[in-house]
Scaffold this motif. Sequence first.
Motif, PDB file in Angstrom:
ATOM      1  N   ALA A   1      12.511 -14.788   5.514  1.00 42.25           N
ATOM      2  CA  ALA A   1      11.013 -14.509   5.451  1.00 42.25           C
ATOM      3  C   ALA A   1      10.524 -14.401   6.898  1.00 42.25           C
ATOM      4  CB  ALA A   1      10.412 -15.693   4.804  1.00 42.25           C
ATOM      5  N   SER A   2      11.121 -14.604   7.915  1.00 39.36           N
ATOM      6  CA  SER A   2      10.714 -14.224   9.151  1.00 39.36           C
ATOM      7  C   SER A   2      11.000 -13.064   9.548  1.00 39.36           C
ATOM      8  CB  SER A   2      11.370 -15.268  10.119  1.00 39.36           C
ATOM      9  OG  SER A   2      12.719 -15.073  10.203  1.00 39.36           O
ATOM     10  N   ARG A   3      11.578 -12.169   8.825  1.00 41.84           N
ATOM     11  CA  ARG A   3      11.766 -10.801   9.333  1.00 41.84           C
ATOM     12  C   ARG A   3      10.861  -9.763   8.842  1.00 41.84           C
ATOM     13  NH1 ARG A   3      17.674  -9.048   9.371  1.00 41.84           N
ATOM     14  NH2 ARG A   3      18.641 -10.979  10.581  1.00 41.84           N
ATOM     15  N   THR A   4      10.731  -8.468   9.100  1.00 43.09           N
ATOM     16  CA  THR A   4      10.069  -7.737   8.576  1.00 43.09           C
ATOM     17  C   THR A   4      10.111  -7.419   6.891  1.00 43.09           C
ATOM     18  OG1 THR A   4       9.570  -6.434  10.458  1.00 43.09           O
ATOM     19  CG2 THR A   4       9.036  -5.165   8.646  1.00 43.09           C
ATOM     20  N   LEU A   5       8.992  -7.556   6.224  1.00 44.70           N
ATOM     21  CA  LEU A   5       9.524  -7.373   4.645  1.00 44.70           C
ATOM     22  C   LEU A   5       8.994  -5.978   4.269  1.00 44.70           C
ATOM     23  CD1 LEU A   5       8.461 -10.895   3.266  1.00 44.70           C
ATOM     24  CD2 LEU A   5      10.526 -10.024   4.056  1.00 44.70           C
ATOM     25  N   VAL A   6       9.912  -5.363   3.614  1.00 48.52           N
ATOM     26  CA  VAL A   6       9.428  -3.975   3.005  1.00 48.52           C
ATOM     27  C   VAL A   6       9.450  -4.293   1.470  1.00 48.52           C
ATOM     28  CG1 VAL A   6      10.055  -1.707   2.542  1.00 48.52           C
ATOM     29  CG2 VAL A   6      10.703  -2.691   4.700  1.00 48.52           C
ATOM     30  N   ILE A   7       8.235  -4.172   0.841  1.00 46.63           N
ATOM     31  CA  ILE A   7       8.166  -4.567  -0.646  1.00 46.63           C
ATOM     32  C   ILE A   7       7.734  -3.337  -1.418  1.00 46.63           C
ATOM     33  CG2 ILE A   7       7.057  -6.112  -2.513  1.00 46.63           C
ATOM     34  CD1 ILE A   7       6.536  -8.065  -0.011  1.00 46.63           C
ATOM     35  N   GLU A   8       8.473  -3.146  -2.568  1.00 45.44           N
ATOM     36  CA  GLU A   8       8.520  -1.964  -3.293  1.00 45.44           C
ATOM     37  C   GLU A   8       8.769  -2.023  -4.745  1.00 45.44           C
ATOM     38  OE1 GLU A   8      11.164   0.729  -0.976  1.00 45.44           O
ATOM     39  OE2 GLU A   8      12.639   0.105  -2.448  1.00 45.44           O
ATOM     40  N   PRO A   9       7.529  -2.055  -5.538  1.00 45.83           N
ATOM     41  CA  PRO A   9       6.248  -1.295  -4.939  1.00 45.83           C
ATOM     42  C   PRO A   9       5.346  -2.575  -4.726  1.00 45.83           C
ATOM     43  CG  PRO A   9       6.413  -1.971  -7.585  1.00 45.83           C
ATOM     44  CD  PRO A   9       7.753  -2.162  -7.056  1.00 45.83           C
ATOM     45  N   ASP A  10       4.137  -1.947  -4.094  1.00 46.16           N
ATOM     46  CA  ASP A  10       3.445  -2.929  -3.451  1.00 46.16           C
ATOM     47  C   ASP A  10       2.661  -4.053  -4.367  1.00 46.16           C
ATOM     48  OD1 ASP A  10       1.672  -1.107  -4.765  1.00 46.16           O
ATOM     49  OD2 ASP A  10       0.639  -0.534  -2.951  1.00 46.16           O
ATOM     50  N   SER A  11       2.686  -3.659  -5.860  1.00 45.77           N
ATOM     51  CA  SER A  11       2.233  -4.606  -6.624  1.00 45.77           C
ATOM     52  C   SER A  11       2.924  -5.999  -6.901  1.00 45.77           C
ATOM     53  CB  SER A  11       2.007  -3.876  -8.093  1.00 45.77           C
ATOM     54  OG  SER A  11       3.393  -3.466  -8.560  1.00 45.77           O
TER      55      SER A  11
ATOM     56  N   ALA B   1       3.104  -7.196   4.908  1.00 46.71           N
ATOM     57  CA  ALA B   1       4.650  -6.595   4.301  1.00 46.71           C
ATOM     58  C   ALA B   1       4.251  -5.068   4.578  1.00 46.71           C
ATOM     59  CB  ALA B   1       5.036  -6.958   3.166  1.00 46.71           C
ATOM     60  N   TYR B   2       5.368  -4.410   4.806  1.00 47.98           N
ATOM     61  CA  TYR B   2       5.275  -2.796   4.907  1.00 47.98           C
ATOM     62  C   TYR B   2       5.541  -2.210   3.288  1.00 47.98           C
ATOM     63  CZ  TYR B   2       6.084   1.996   5.905  1.00 47.98           C
ATOM     64  OH  TYR B   2       6.083   3.447   5.596  1.00 47.98           O
ATOM     65  N   PHE B   3       4.611  -1.491   2.955  1.00 45.18           N
ATOM     66  CA  PHE B   3       4.653  -0.901   1.705  1.00 45.18           C
ATOM     67  C   PHE B   3       4.847   0.521   1.760  1.00 45.18           C
ATOM     68  CE2 PHE B   3       0.979  -3.970   1.142  1.00 45.18           C
ATOM     69  CZ  PHE B   3       1.846  -5.154   1.067  1.00 45.18           C
ATOM     70  N   PRO B   4       6.043   1.135   1.303  1.00 45.36           N
ATOM     71  CA  PRO B   4       6.399   2.443   1.218  1.00 45.36           C
ATOM     72  C   PRO B   4       5.448   3.271   0.277  1.00 45.36           C
ATOM     73  CG  PRO B   4       8.394   1.308   1.121  1.00 45.36           C
ATOM     74  CD  PRO B   4       7.260   0.407   1.020  1.00 45.36           C
ATOM     75  N   THR B   5       4.832   2.432  -0.740  1.00 45.95           N
ATOM     76  CA  THR B   5       3.805   3.164  -1.621  1.00 45.95           C
ATOM     77  C   THR B   5       2.615   3.907  -0.989  1.00 45.95           C
ATOM     78  OG1 THR B   5       4.315   1.309  -3.214  1.00 45.95           O
ATOM     79  CG2 THR B   5       2.279   2.823  -3.575  1.00 45.95           C
ATOM     80  N   CYS B   6       2.273   3.211   0.283  1.00 46.24           N
ATOM     81  CA  CYS B   6       0.883   3.851   0.961  1.00 46.24           C
ATOM     82  C   CYS B   6       1.402   4.079   2.212  1.00 46.24           C
ATOM     83  CB  CYS B   6      -0.306   2.852   0.859  1.00 46.24           C
ATOM     84  SG  CYS B   6      -0.024   1.268   1.216  1.00 46.24           S
ATOM     85  N   HIS B   7       2.586   3.963   2.864  1.00 47.93           N
ATOM     86  CA  HIS B   7       3.034   4.037   4.176  1.00 47.93           C
ATOM     87  C   HIS B   7       1.831   3.260   4.914  1.00 47.93           C
ATOM     88  CE1 HIS B   7       4.868   7.966   3.175  1.00 47.93           C
ATOM     89  NE2 HIS B   7       4.073   8.090   2.369  1.00 47.93           N
TER      90      HIS B   7
END
Length: 135
Positions: free
Chosen positions: A18-28, A42-48
């Motif tokens: 959980a301490s790492r950068t999280l990439v969550i797809e989809p953002d929902s 977190a980073y969301f590819p959905t919306c960049h």
Amino acid sequence: PFSGAKATAEWLKGTGLASRTLVIEPDSAAPAILAFTGVRSAYFPTCHCTGSFVVFRRGRDEHRLVTVEEFRDLRQEAGASPVVISHQQLSVESRRQMGIQLLYTSPHGEFWPDEDLYVYGDNNFAMTKSFGSGK
């Protein structure tokens, strides 16, 4: 109770990922995961974009997955390999290019299989606690 968010969040906290950068797809899927982990964004590819909640705006693509280039940029910015949390199983080629592997699969949802979550991380990640390996 219907999604794998709580179990996934507990697993992330228990392994220290959980301490790492999280990439969550989809953002929902993000609000529940972030709330249960206590992670702020977190980073969301959905919306960049980076955030803690779903952003509905022009150009949002709920089916968009993180690209290899985005993943590499995030890894360089953070100095460590991001953790990708997805409702979809990533292709072998995508995993190979990013240098990640399946680490965890959430318990299957009772009603909606698209609520299952797959967690991918660095190929060098060693499981140190018994939280399940996703295999």
